[in-house]
Design a protein around this motif. Structure first.
Motif, PDB file in Angstrom:
ATOM      1  N   ASN A  32      -1.782   8.113   2.641  1.00  0.00           N
ATOM      2  CA  ASN A  32      -1.983   6.819   3.311  1.00  0.00           C
ATOM      3  C   ASN A  32      -0.683   6.029   3.393  1.00  0.00           C
TER       4      ASN A  32
ATOM      5  N   GLN B  58      -1.791  -0.600   9.057  1.00  0.00           N
ATOM      6  CA  GLN B  58      -2.765  -1.354   8.266  1.00  0.00           C
ATOM      7  C   GLN B  58      -4.177  -1.122   8.783  1.00  0.00           C
TER       8      GLN B  58
ATOM      9  N   ARG C 224      -5.247   2.380   7.785  1.00  0.00           N
ATOM     10  CA  ARG C 224      -5.526   2.512   6.350  1.00  0.00           C
ATOM     11  C   ARG C 224      -6.958   2.108   6.008  1.00  0.00           C
TER      12      ARG C 224
ATOM     13  N   PHE D 113      -8.449   4.674  -7.877  1.00  0.00           N
ATOM     14  CA  PHE D 113      -7.289   4.830  -8.752  1.00  0.00           C
ATOM     15  C   PHE D 113      -7.682   5.136 -10.191  1.00  0.00           C
TER      16      PHE D 113
ATOM     17  N   ASN E  25      -7.669  -0.658 -10.656  1.00  0.00           N
ATOM     18  CA  ASN E  25      -6.959  -1.652  -9.850  1.00  0.00           C
ATOM     19  C   ASN E  25      -7.882  -2.658  -9.160  1.00  0.00           C
TER      20      ASN E  25
ATOM     21  N   LEU F 220     -10.588  -8.780   4.212  1.00  0.00           N
ATOM     22  CA  LEU F 220      -9.288  -8.477   4.810  1.00  0.00           C
ATOM     23  C   LEU F 220      -9.451  -8.110   6.277  1.00  0.00           C
TER      24      LEU F 220
ATOM     25  N   GLY G  67      -0.680  -2.204  -9.604  1.00  0.00           N
ATOM     26  CA  GLY G  67      -1.729  -1.353  -9.037  1.00  0.00           C
ATOM     27  C   GLY G  67      -2.667  -2.112  -8.118  1.00  0.00           C
ATOM     28  N   VAL G  68      -2.915  -3.378  -8.451  1.00  0.00           N
ATOM     29  CA  VAL G  68      -3.830  -4.173  -7.622  1.00  0.00           C
ATOM     30  C   VAL G  68      -3.191  -4.444  -6.256  1.00  0.00           C
TER      31      VAL G  68
ATOM     32  N   GLU H 283      -1.024  -2.491  -4.861  1.00  0.00           N
ATOM     33  CA  GLU H 283      -1.079  -1.200  -4.191  1.00  0.00           C
ATOM     34  C   GLU H 283      -2.473  -0.948  -3.606  1.00  0.00           C
ATOM     35  N   ALA H 284      -3.497  -1.309  -4.372  1.00  0.00           N
ATOM     36  CA  ALA H 284      -4.870  -1.128  -3.890  1.00  0.00           C
ATOM     37  C   ALA H 284      -5.091  -1.945  -2.614  1.00  0.00           C
ATOM     38  N   ALA H 285      -4.592  -3.179  -2.611  1.00  0.00           N
ATOM     39  CA  ALA H 285      -4.753  -4.022  -1.427  1.00  0.00           C
ATOM     40  C   ALA H 285      -4.012  -3.410  -0.238  1.00  0.00           C
ATOM     41  N   GLN H 286      -2.828  -2.867  -0.502  1.00  0.00           N
ATOM     42  CA  GLN H 286      -2.086  -2.193   0.583  1.00  0.00           C
ATOM     43  C   GLN H 286      -2.889  -1.017   1.124  1.00  0.00           C
ATOM     44  N   SER H 287      -3.499  -0.266   0.206  1.00  0.00           N
ATOM     45  CA  SER H 287      -4.255   0.909   0.645  1.00  0.00           C
ATOM     46  C   SER H 287      -5.452   0.503   1.490  1.00  0.00           C
ATOM     47  N   MET H 288      -5.902  -0.759   1.352  1.00  0.00           N
ATOM     48  CA  MET H 288      -7.029  -1.232   2.170  1.00  0.00           C
ATOM     49  C   MET H 288      -6.548  -1.831   3.475  1.00  0.00           C
ATOM     50  N   GLY H 289      -5.250  -1.758   3.718  1.00  0.00           N
ATOM     51  CA  GLY H 289      -4.731  -2.265   4.983  1.00  0.00           C
ATOM     52  C   GLY H 289      -4.446  -3.756   4.967  1.00  0.00           C
ATOM     53  N   ALA H 290      -4.170  -4.321   3.792  1.00  0.00           N
ATOM     54  CA  ALA H 290      -3.846  -5.751   3.735  1.00  0.00           C
ATOM     55  C   ALA H 290      -2.428  -5.976   4.256  1.00  0.00           C
ATOM     56  N   SER H 291      -2.251  -7.075   4.997  1.00  0.00           N
ATOM     57  CA  SER H 291      -0.903  -7.431   5.440  1.00  0.00           C
ATOM     58  C   SER H 291      -0.216  -8.164   4.292  1.00  0.00           C
ATOM     59  N   ASN H 292       1.085  -8.389   4.419  1.00  0.00           N
ATOM     60  CA  ASN H 292       1.799  -9.083   3.345  1.00  0.00           C
ATOM     61  C   ASN H 292       1.235 -10.476   3.101  1.00  0.00           C
TER      62      ASN H 292
ATOM     63  N   GLN I 192      -1.836 -11.439   3.603  1.00  0.00           N
ATOM     64  CA  GLN I 192      -3.120 -11.293   2.915  1.00  0.00           C
ATOM     65  C   GLN I 192      -2.906 -10.970   1.438  1.00  0.00           C
TER      66      GLN I 192
ATOM     67  N   VAL J  16      -4.363 -11.796  -3.132  1.00  0.00           N
ATOM     68  CA  VAL J  16      -4.129 -11.040  -4.364  1.00  0.00           C
ATOM     69  C   VAL J  16      -3.196 -11.797  -5.308  1.00  0.00           C
TER      70      VAL J  16
END
Lengths: 337, 221
Positions: free
Chosen positions: A52, A78, A81, A88, A92, A109, B122-123, B125-134, B136, B141
């Motif tokens: 990803n 984004q 994703r 994880f 997390n 989001l 990690g949190v 990173e998790a938000a990034q993996s969900m497609g969060a923008s900076n 957001q 977060v």
């Protein structure tokens, strides 16, 4: 569903280039559970993060559902994703948000409406069995419950792929099994493609369809779980198989018996329904061979029963050869050790 | 020593207290408005973070350090021309606010940066993996996850500002500090000094326990 082509990744640490992935080629089909097993430092974490693009590969292609992610700009990435859920090792979760809010987070989001979020959260909490814990905070939950929240959260946007980064490594064996059962369940119910990385053979054996063994940044062996683990070729694979099959004890037993004289020792492998048929007994009776079992396993890999017995044939050479021949004719695999 | 409080003019004390609270209120508000974004930018541009930019971080960090290393009383005097430009005067409550903010915002920014560092990587990173923008990630977060630390930081900054407001009395800033200097120090009216100190002490106690309570309320770990 996922194609990785010639994936390379290296890190710059204090001016030096440290390679992590050395040309990974991998193709994962829609709806399957693909396991990647490797020791720590083998590159498995980097590999799953490349899928990803949490880690951007140095070179190579990452194609998910027909789209090369490495070619997307930030906002397209984004969006993409959202179709790739991830869980994880350390869960997390947002510590400042309740279970319900954590599950709602990816929906928020994605700017979904309140009613929509509410409905989806209800549905997901039911799926993972946490309806009663909606208003608790993560610190009030056990490890297994936290991972369930992680799974519910990862599924919120109806992803096509779920990536599991050592999802059970921080859990005890019993909880591990319940999480694996849940993953298998959602794989079947939702037709979700699951990619997981682990260092535990048990995880691969319980739910994976296919497996890739990673070592030193390369996939050294891959294929159907049964094939790879009943006939491991690469030393790393053999090591992992030993995790579940006390091979070291076997080696001692074989050495002991061989020292005692010229004996024939064979590994007999059963697969599928043959596992439960008395083929070994019948054959031995027909050829009149006396045998003893040095070691044996009768178990399952995901849904396929299999058995592997190491037997010592105590007949003369010709008799033993005939026995082995007959066993092979009857569809068992026999390997003389 | 005179314990009869004969020199204490309560209406002046009341006025001084109101001035102190006004300075404190506005300077805290502007310190947060400037220090919070500055702290977030420091955090984001630092090594290994979302907007890593070593040159920018080095410069911003240098400026913050300079402002923090100049003693407030000197900073205040140095800033007089700047203050005149910003609010038109360097005297009174109004004239005290710009130096208070310029003195406290870099301090608060560092506290913000430190609290954001405490947020589990990690949190993010998790938000990034969900497609969060900076954006957001910052709003949904970083800020909620570091809320207890941020509230503690605001408390520490406000308490520091209480003593800064007292110091601003030296350059005619008004408030309790001004009273303490003009009467207590320059006219040897110890009773006025003691009354102002007690009021400041009570103020600090109230602020600190309020802050502690909020931190407790927001802590989920």
């Amino acid at each position: 569903m996922i194609q990785l082509q010639q994936l390379h990744k290296s890190y710059q640490v204090q001016g030096k280039t440290i390679p992590a992935l050395l040309g990974i080629d991998l193709s994962i089909d829609k709806g399957e559970i693909y396991g990647i097993i490797g020791h720590s430092g083998a590159g498995k974490s980097t590999l799953i993060r490349c899928i990803n693009l949490l880690e951007r590969p140095t070179s190579g292609q990452v194609v998910v559902d027909g789209v090369d992610l490495t070619k997307l700009d930030d906002s397209k990435l984004q969006e993409k994703r959202r179709q790739i859920g991830m869980i994880f090792q350390h869960f997390n979760l947002l510590s400042s948000a309740t279970v319900g809010e954590n599950v709602a987070f990816p929906l928020k989001l994605a700017n979904r409406s309140k009613a929509e979020i509410q409905k989806k959260v209800d549905e997901l909490l039911k799926l993972v069995g946490l309806e009663a814990h909606r208003d608790k905070y993560p610190s009030q939950l056990s490890g297994g419950q936290k991972q369930r929240v992680g799974i519910a959260r990862a599924l919120a946007n109806d992803p096509k792929v779920l990536l599991c980064d050592e999802a059970t490594s921080a859990l005890d064996p019993q909880t591990t099994n319940s999480i694996l059962a849940l993953l298998l369940d959602i794989n079947r119910k939702l037709g979700l493609t699951i990619v997981l990385i682990t260092h535990e053979m048990h995880v691969i054996r319980s739910i994976c369809d296919r497996v890739g063994v990673i070592d030193g940044g390369k996939i050294v062996e891959s294929g159907e779980v049964l094939d790879v683990f009943l006939k491991p070729q690469h030393p790393t694979t053999q090591e992992f198989v030993e995790q579940v099959a006390d091979s070291s004890e076997l080696r001692e037993a074989v050495a002991h018996e061989k020292a005692a004289g010229n004996r024939t020792i064979a590994r007999v492998t059963f697969l599928g329904e043959k596992t439960y048929q008395p083929i070994l007994f019948q054959t031995m009776q027909e050829t009149g061979t006396v045998f003893s079992i040095l070691q044996g396993t009768i178990s399952r890999m995901k849904d396929t029963p299999y058995g592997q017995l190491v037997v010592e044939l105590e007949g003369d050479v010709r008799q033993n050869e005939k026995t082995i021949e007959t066993l092979r004719q009857r569809g068992l695999e026999v390997e003389v050790i | 020593m005179d314990w009869t409080l004969e020199n204490v003019d309560w209406s002046e004390i009341a006025e001084g207290t109101i001035d102190t609270l006004t300075m404190l209120g506005f300077s805290t508000l502007f310190t947060i408005l400037i220090g919070l974004p500055l702290g977030i930018i420091l955090f984001l541009t630092s090594r290994g973070q979302l907007l890593q930019n070593q040159v920018f971080y080095a410069i911003a960090s240098f400026v913050v350090n300079i402002l923090r290393s100049v003693p407030f009383i000197i900073l205040m005097i140095l800033l007089i021309p700047v203050t005149k430009v910003i609010v038109g005067t360097s005297l009174g409550v109004l004239g005290a606010i710009p130096p208070l903010v310029i003195g406290a915002a870099p301090f608060f920014a560092r506290l913000v940066e430190t609290s954001l560092r405490e947020v589990d990587r990690g949190v993010i990173e998790a938000a990034q993996s969900m497609g969060a923008s900076n954006w957001q990630i910052i709003w949904n977060v970083l800020l909620p996850e570091s809320r207890p630390g941020l509230v503690a930081g605001i408390t520490i900054t406000t308490v520091a500002l209480v003593s800064y407001t007292a110091m601003s009395g030296v350059i005619g800033g008004g408030g309790l500090g001004d009273l303490a200097i003009r009467y207590g120090y320059q006219r040897f009216q110890t009773d006025v000094m003691i009354v102002t100190v007690i009021i400041l002490l009570v103020l600090v106690q109230i602020l600190q326990s309020l802050g502690d309570r909020l931190v407790m309320r927001f802590s989920r770990k």
